[in-house]
Design an enzyme around this catalytic site. Sequence first.
Site, PDB file in Angstrom:
ATOM      1  N   GLY A   1       3.037   7.695  -1.351  1.00 10.33           N
ATOM      2  CA  GLY A   1       2.674   8.838  -2.469  1.00 10.33           C
ATOM      3  C   GLY A   1       2.060  10.038  -1.778  1.00 10.33           C
ATOM      4  O   GLY A   1       2.347  11.069  -2.214  1.00 10.33           O
TER       5      GLY A   1
ATOM      6  N   ARG B   1       1.071  -1.011  -0.053  1.00 10.86           N
ATOM      7  CA  ARG B   1      -0.044  -0.239   0.004  1.00 10.86           C
ATOM      8  C   ARG B   1       1.089   1.294  -0.043  1.00 10.86           C
ATOM      9  O   ARG B   1       0.407   2.299   0.142  1.00 10.86           O
ATOM     10  CB  ARG B   1      -0.805  -0.046   1.048  1.00 10.86           C
TER      11      ARG B   1
ATOM     12  N   PHE C   1     -18.571  -3.030   3.692  1.00  9.84           N
ATOM     13  CA  PHE C   1     -19.302  -3.344   4.598  1.00  9.84           C
ATOM     14  C   PHE C   1     -20.911  -3.400   4.154  1.00  9.84           C
ATOM     15  O   PHE C   1     -21.776  -4.373   4.191  1.00  9.84           O
ATOM     16  CB  PHE C   1     -19.484  -2.527   5.888  1.00  9.84           C
TER      17      PHE C   1
ATOM     18  N   VAL D   1     -16.097   1.147   3.876  1.00  9.23           N
ATOM     19  CA  VAL D   1     -17.577   1.328   4.155  1.00  9.23           C
ATOM     20  C   VAL D   1     -18.345   0.584   2.881  1.00  9.23           C
ATOM     21  O   VAL D   1     -19.578  -0.104   3.017  1.00  9.23           O
ATOM     22  CB  VAL D   1     -17.911   2.684   3.873  1.00  9.23           C
ATOM     23  N   SER D   2     -17.757   0.835   1.674  1.00 11.69           N
ATOM     24  CA  SER D   2     -18.684   0.202   0.592  1.00 11.69           C
ATOM     25  C   SER D   2     -18.484  -1.517   0.764  1.00 11.69           C
ATOM     26  O   SER D   2     -19.318  -1.944   0.404  1.00 11.69           O
ATOM     27  CB  SER D   2     -18.020   0.547  -0.788  1.00 11.69           C
TER      28      SER D   2
ATOM     29  N   TYR E   1       0.464   4.454  -2.232  1.00  8.05           N
ATOM     30  CA  TYR E   1      -0.435   5.476  -1.877  1.00  8.05           C
ATOM     31  C   TYR E   1      -0.267   6.137  -0.627  1.00  8.05           C
ATOM     32  O   TYR E   1      -0.090   7.312  -0.624  1.00  8.05           O
ATOM     33  CB  TYR E   1      -1.912   4.711  -1.481  1.00  8.05           C
TER      34      TYR E   1
ATOM     35  N   ARG F   1     -13.531  -0.379  -0.672  1.00  2.29           N
ATOM     36  CA  ARG F   1     -13.145   0.555   0.716  1.00  2.29           C
ATOM     37  C   ARG F   1     -13.930  -0.142   1.909  1.00  2.29           C
ATOM     38  O   ARG F   1     -14.943  -0.602   1.658  1.00  2.29           O
ATOM     39  CB  ARG F   1     -13.104   2.077   0.262  1.00  2.29           C
TER      40      ARG F   1
END
Length: 347
Positions: A276, A270, A319, A316-317, A273, A314
């Site tokens: 970055g 990761r 879940f 929330v999505s 990101y 991600r």
Amino acid sequence: MASMLLGASSDMIYRGHDAQAALGGDGYSAKKQHRPVGPCRARARALRYVLGEQRLVFALVGMAIASFVLLLAAPSGRHGAAVKTSGQELMSGSAAAGLAARQYTGVARMAYEEPRRVPGRVPLGLKRKGLRVVVTGGAGFVGSHLVDRLLARGDSVIVVDNFFTGRKENVLHHAGNPNFEMIRHDVVEPILLEVDQIYHLACPASPVHYKYNPVKTIKTNVVGTLNMLGLAKRVGARFLLTSTSEVYGDPLQHPQVETYWGNVNPIGVRSCYDEGKRTAETLTMDYHRGANLEVRIARIFNTYGPRMCIDDGRVVSNFVAQVINKLLMHRTLPHVAFHSTRFNRSP
Ligand SMILES: O=c1ccn([C@@H]2O[C@H](COP(=O)(O)OP(=O)(O)O[C@H]3OC[C@@H](O)[C@H](O)[C@H]3O)[C@@H](O)[C@H]2O)c(=O)[nH]1
């Protein structure tokens, strides 16, 4: 009649009235010399002049009108009032060029500034002059909502996006708006636009997307941010970087405040990101310190809302998708429709 006298040197010296006297014409005769006036008589004469024809009254009325207009136009609000952080005091402009850790649980607010060209309140009867704004990544989830807000406040907006994860339908509702433009462009290539503000959001935000091509992700964060900072410096624009809570890595401090430096793995899957975005923040602060660029950095935590792809991986999505799948499997959920590549459920 004006005439020129040849002085001792060759240059011409103009003394119209002397010439007339010298020529004996009936021209100019010097004023009769008055007796020198004492200070008391001068003051008495000045007082008589001011009081004559109500001059004092007119002067006082003029000053009253001028002060009333200036009071109406007096600026209000704080110059450079910047990023609001939930539960923390408002930071001043320069402090906001630092970092605002956002202690959100599931909701992120994009704070944006009063436009620089209209500090404080707009004088009575004048319309706020719209700014020219570029939003990189403006076809994405967060960026498209920012575009809505900027257009609603009267700005002209240019979306710069390569549609790696963004979608045209996120901004299609602005198609007829003369203040809206969209350019398919990858920010790793320089671009020249005359603008007043730059909101730099271009970067894949979901692990599913940014791990797909990690080199491209870090290139977008480093070279893309460099290009946009260079543009801001060149055109004198104010610059906002949307950073992320991932700059804290696996934080050892809870909750994270903006002065916490984080606990980040520089070589993980990761890191493209996390590191970055940290590099993007470093570059932003270096342009602020080195080129006196006006900058803001907003660290956005987990976000959800309309236009978020249900399958973007991600938290929330994920879940929401799991709940829906479970309910659908037990056939206890009416048909639902979602924007996604994998979870299309149309009624
Ligand atoms: O190289 C790229 C990568 C991505 N993009 C664009 O950038 C946009 C990113 O939007 P996404 O919906 O993927 O991501 P989000 O809007 O949720 O998050 C975005 O704003 C908040 C920031 O903290 C995130 O880093 C940023 O990705 C997309 O429109 C995508 O097409 C580019 O323009 N260039």
